[in-house]
Design a protein around this motif. Structure first.
Motif, PDB file in Angstrom:
ATOM      1  N   VAL A   1      16.648  15.399  -6.776  1.00 34.62           N
ATOM      2  CA  VAL A   1      15.987  14.535  -5.673  1.00 34.62           C
ATOM      3  C   VAL A   1      14.573  15.046  -5.812  1.00 34.62           C
ATOM      4  CG1 VAL A   1      15.369  14.676  -3.248  1.00 34.62           C
ATOM      5  CG2 VAL A   1      17.612  14.525  -3.965  1.00 34.62           C
ATOM      6  N   GLU A   2      14.106  16.101  -6.246  1.00 39.26           N
ATOM      7  CA  GLU A   2      12.879  16.491  -6.420  1.00 39.26           C
ATOM      8  C   GLU A   2      12.011  15.800  -7.613  1.00 39.26           C
ATOM      9  OE1 GLU A   2      14.808  19.469  -5.677  1.00 39.26           O
ATOM     10  OE2 GLU A   2      13.008  20.973  -5.051  1.00 39.26           O
ATOM     11  N   LYS A   3      12.667  15.769  -8.598  1.00 39.59           N
ATOM     12  CA  LYS A   3      12.432  15.002  -9.877  1.00 39.59           C
ATOM     13  C   LYS A   3      12.243  13.585  -9.562  1.00 39.59           C
ATOM     14  CE  LYS A   3      13.021  16.306 -14.613  1.00 39.59           C
ATOM     15  NZ  LYS A   3      14.304  16.569 -15.537  1.00 39.59           N
ATOM     16  N   THR A   4      13.106  13.100  -9.079  1.00 40.26           N
ATOM     17  CA  THR A   4      13.159  11.419  -8.907  1.00 40.26           C
ATOM     18  C   THR A   4      12.129  11.175  -7.569  1.00 40.26           C
ATOM     19  OG1 THR A   4      15.607  11.588  -9.041  1.00 40.26           O
ATOM     20  CG2 THR A   4      14.466   9.414  -7.948  1.00 40.26           C
ATOM     21  N   ALA A   5      11.844  11.893  -6.614  1.00 36.67           N
ATOM     22  CA  ALA A   5      10.650  11.705  -5.908  1.00 36.67           C
ATOM     23  C   ALA A   5       9.397  11.946  -6.425  1.00 36.67           C
ATOM     24  CB  ALA A   5      10.760  12.652  -4.463  1.00 36.67           C
ATOM     25  N   ALA A   6       9.061  12.725  -7.243  1.00 40.62           N
ATOM     26  CA  ALA A   6       7.910  12.919  -7.985  1.00 40.62           C
ATOM     27  C   ALA A   6       7.624  11.714  -9.081  1.00 40.62           C
ATOM     28  CB  ALA A   6       8.055  14.065  -8.835  1.00 40.62           C
ATOM     29  N   SER A   7       8.658  11.196  -9.409  1.00 46.50           N
ATOM     30  CA  SER A   7       8.616  10.123 -10.570  1.00 46.50           C
ATOM     31  C   SER A   7       8.328   8.936  -9.524  1.00 46.50           C
ATOM     32  CB  SER A   7       9.958   9.801 -11.235  1.00 46.50           C
ATOM     33  OG  SER A   7      10.282   8.506 -11.448  1.00 46.50           O
ATOM     34  N   TYR A   8       8.980   8.591  -8.507  1.00 40.16           N
ATOM     35  CA  TYR A   8       8.491   7.482  -7.764  1.00 40.16           C
ATOM     36  C   TYR A   8       7.118   7.295  -6.939  1.00 40.16           C
ATOM     37  CZ  TYR A   8      12.860   5.160  -7.188  1.00 40.16           C
ATOM     38  OH  TYR A   8      14.123   4.196  -7.414  1.00 40.16           O
ATOM     39  N   ARG A   9       6.602   8.955  -6.740  1.00 42.84           N
ATOM     40  CA  ARG A   9       5.400   9.054  -6.334  1.00 42.84           C
ATOM     41  C   ARG A   9       4.547   8.529  -7.529  1.00 42.84           C
ATOM     42  NH1 ARG A   9       1.261  11.080  -8.958  1.00 42.84           N
ATOM     43  NH2 ARG A   9      -0.428  11.479  -7.551  1.00 42.84           N
ATOM     44  N   ASP A  10       4.679   9.174  -8.849  1.00 41.08           N
ATOM     45  CA  ASP A  10       3.980   9.001  -9.958  1.00 41.08           C
ATOM     46  C   ASP A  10       3.840   7.372 -10.327  1.00 41.08           C
ATOM     47  OD1 ASP A  10       3.691  11.617 -10.314  1.00 41.08           O
ATOM     48  OD2 ASP A  10       4.886  11.869 -12.025  1.00 41.08           O
ATOM     49  N   ARG A  11       4.920   6.829 -10.383  1.00 39.37           N
ATOM     50  CA  ARG A  11       4.738   5.229 -10.463  1.00 39.37           C
ATOM     51  C   ARG A  11       4.107   4.402  -9.668  1.00 39.37           C
ATOM     52  NH1 ARG A  11      10.477   3.604 -13.695  1.00 39.37           N
ATOM     53  NH2 ARG A  11       9.383   1.626 -13.124  1.00 39.37           N
TER      54      ARG A  11
ATOM     55  N   ASP B   1       0.675  -1.149   0.062  1.00 41.26           N
ATOM     56  CA  ASP B   1      -0.131   0.152  -0.059  1.00 41.26           C
ATOM     57  C   ASP B   1       0.913   1.315   0.012  1.00 41.26           C
ATOM     58  OD1 ASP B   1      -2.444  -1.388   0.185  1.00 41.26           O
ATOM     59  OD2 ASP B   1      -2.017  -1.792   2.263  1.00 41.26           O
ATOM     60  N   ILE B   2       1.997   1.060   0.596  1.00 40.75           N
ATOM     61  CA  ILE B   2       3.002   2.055   0.648  1.00 40.75           C
ATOM     62  C   ILE B   2       4.458   1.796   0.576  1.00 40.75           C
ATOM     63  CG2 ILE B   2       4.177   3.801   1.983  1.00 40.75           C
ATOM     64  CD1 ILE B   2       1.894   3.918   3.976  1.00 40.75           C
ATOM     65  N   GLY B   3       5.090   2.115  -0.615  1.00 37.87           N
ATOM     66  CA  GLY B   3       6.331   1.923  -0.968  1.00 37.87           C
ATOM     67  C   GLY B   3       7.455   2.752  -0.498  1.00 37.87           C
ATOM     68  N   VAL B   4       8.518   1.952   0.388  1.00 34.19           N
ATOM     69  CA  VAL B   4       9.383   2.761   0.943  1.00 34.19           C
ATOM     70  C   VAL B   4      10.832   3.046   0.109  1.00 34.19           C
ATOM     71  CG1 VAL B   4      11.113   2.999   2.958  1.00 34.19           C
ATOM     72  CG2 VAL B   4       8.728   1.801   3.289  1.00 34.19           C
ATOM     73  N   VAL B   5      11.286   4.387  -0.397  1.00 37.45           N
ATOM     74  CA  VAL B   5      12.190   4.428  -1.076  1.00 37.45           C
ATOM     75  C   VAL B   5      13.180   5.240  -0.279  1.00 37.45           C
ATOM     76  CG1 VAL B   5      13.171   5.330  -3.439  1.00 37.45           C
ATOM     77  CG2 VAL B   5      10.679   4.383  -3.143  1.00 37.45           C
ATOM     78  N   GLY B   6      14.688   4.638  -0.164  1.00 36.73           N
ATOM     79  CA  GLY B   6      15.549   5.535   0.401  1.00 36.73           C
ATOM     80  C   GLY B   6      16.554   5.881  -0.787  1.00 36.73           C
ATOM     81  N   ARG B   7      17.691   5.191  -0.494  1.00 31.93           N
ATOM     82  CA  ARG B   7      18.737   5.650  -1.624  1.00 31.93           C
ATOM     83  C   ARG B   7      18.237   5.765  -3.182  1.00 31.93           C
ATOM     84  NH1 ARG B   7      22.231   0.652   0.461  1.00 31.93           N
ATOM     85  NH2 ARG B   7      20.290  -0.175   1.062  1.00 31.93           N
ATOM     86  N   GLY B   8      17.054   5.194  -3.522  1.00 32.14           N
ATOM     87  CA  GLY B   8      16.664   5.439  -4.775  1.00 32.14           C
ATOM     88  C   GLY B   8      16.285   6.838  -5.233  1.00 32.14           C
TER      89      GLY B   8
END
Ligand code: 5BU
Length: 266
Positions: free
Chosen positions: A245-255, A231-238
């Motif tokens: 960082v912002e762009k990558t966080a947004a992309s993990y959120r979107d996926r 239900d929630i995915g945990v992402v650290g080093r990714g």
């Protein structure tokens, strides 16, 4: 099965008030991303929290790796949590007898119970660990505003958790008088529990599947949500090690969010 239900509908089934809050936050903010802010300087964590804040439902800490821990770090982190609307989880992985975890949760340098909406705990000591954590609460830190995620599986290769341990962890999470304090389960697969009012938190998420040098095993955002029941995915080093960082966080959120939408649409 629970994985077909929306977060909104599961909020109504949750026994833990914090799980209810988190399910609703996820649905409203449209994010099922948790940032594992595993950095050892307070300012670096605060900077990450500010940058990733708009994209996350939860920020997970390991306060015992912060070299310059102070009360003002916590005050600033809480301010960011309020500003960006995310909850705080201290991934303490409590694992002792009830009396000791009660002290570790409420006392010491970190006074975790004062600021962490959620904590994690091993089920190894049995259900007394849940009772022990609850015993640290009272007054301003009421059990209604706090919750625990119980570990039923780990992402580390070669970990010792077997089917029986997993089943018994599910029982602790869903049976007995303290289930209102259990917000969810940390695990790697959808068969860890069936009750839709609990939240499945799944670490070991990275856009590139694989392993690190110390036994961590990664799966993609789509795989953990659609095949593993996260239900929630945990992402650290990714995210932490990304050049943007912002762009990558947004992309993990979107996926992660798109995978959830596909999961409930089917
Ligand atoms: P990573 O950098 O994305 O590998 O960080 C993963 C985080 O999740 C890290 O804080 C771990 O302590 C945490 N974790 C995990 O990786 N695997 C588990 O089974 C559990 C927690 Br439980």
């Amino acid at each position: 099965s629970r994985t077909k239900l929306t977060y909104e509908s599961r909020a109504n089934l949750a026994k833990s008030p914090v799980a209810k809050r988190l399910f609703n936050l996820m649905a409203t903010k449209q994010t099922n991303l948790c940032l594992a802010a595993d950095l050892s300087e307070a300012d670096a964590i605060l900077d990450m929290a500010d940058k990733c804040g708009p994209y996350i439902c939860l920020l997970k800490t390991h306060v015992d790796i912060v070299s310059d821990f102070s009360e003002s770090f916590i005050v600033n982190l809480q301010a960011l949590a309020t500003r960006h609307n995310f909850l705080l989880m201290e991934d303490r992985k409590f694992a002792d007898i009830g009396n000791t975890v009660s002290l570790q949760y409420g006392q010491g340098l970190y006074k975790i119970a004062n600021w962490a909406d959620l904590v994690t705990a091993h089920t190894l000591p049995g259900r007394s660990i849940v009772q022990g954590l609850k015993a640290a609460l009272g007054g301003a830190n009421s059990a209604k505003e706090r919750g625990v995620f119980l570990l039923a599986e780990m992402s580390a290769s070669g970990n010792l958790i077997d089917e029986k341990y997993k089943e018994n962890s599910n029982k602790i999470a869903t049976e007995g008088g303290d289930v209102d304090f259990v917000a969810g389960v940390v695990c790697q697969s959808a068969d860890c529990f069936a009750f839709p009012g609990l939240i499945q938190l799944t670490p070991g998420v990275k856009i590139d599947e694989g392993v690190d040098k110390l036994g961590q095993q990664y799966q993609t955002p789509e795989h953990v949500v659609k095949e593993r029941g996260a239900d929630i995915g945990v992402v650290g080093r990714g995210i932490l090690q990304a050049s943007n960082v912002e762009k990558t966080a947004a992309s993990y959120r979107d996926r992660l969010w798109a995978a959830y939408q596909e999961r409930v649409a089917k």
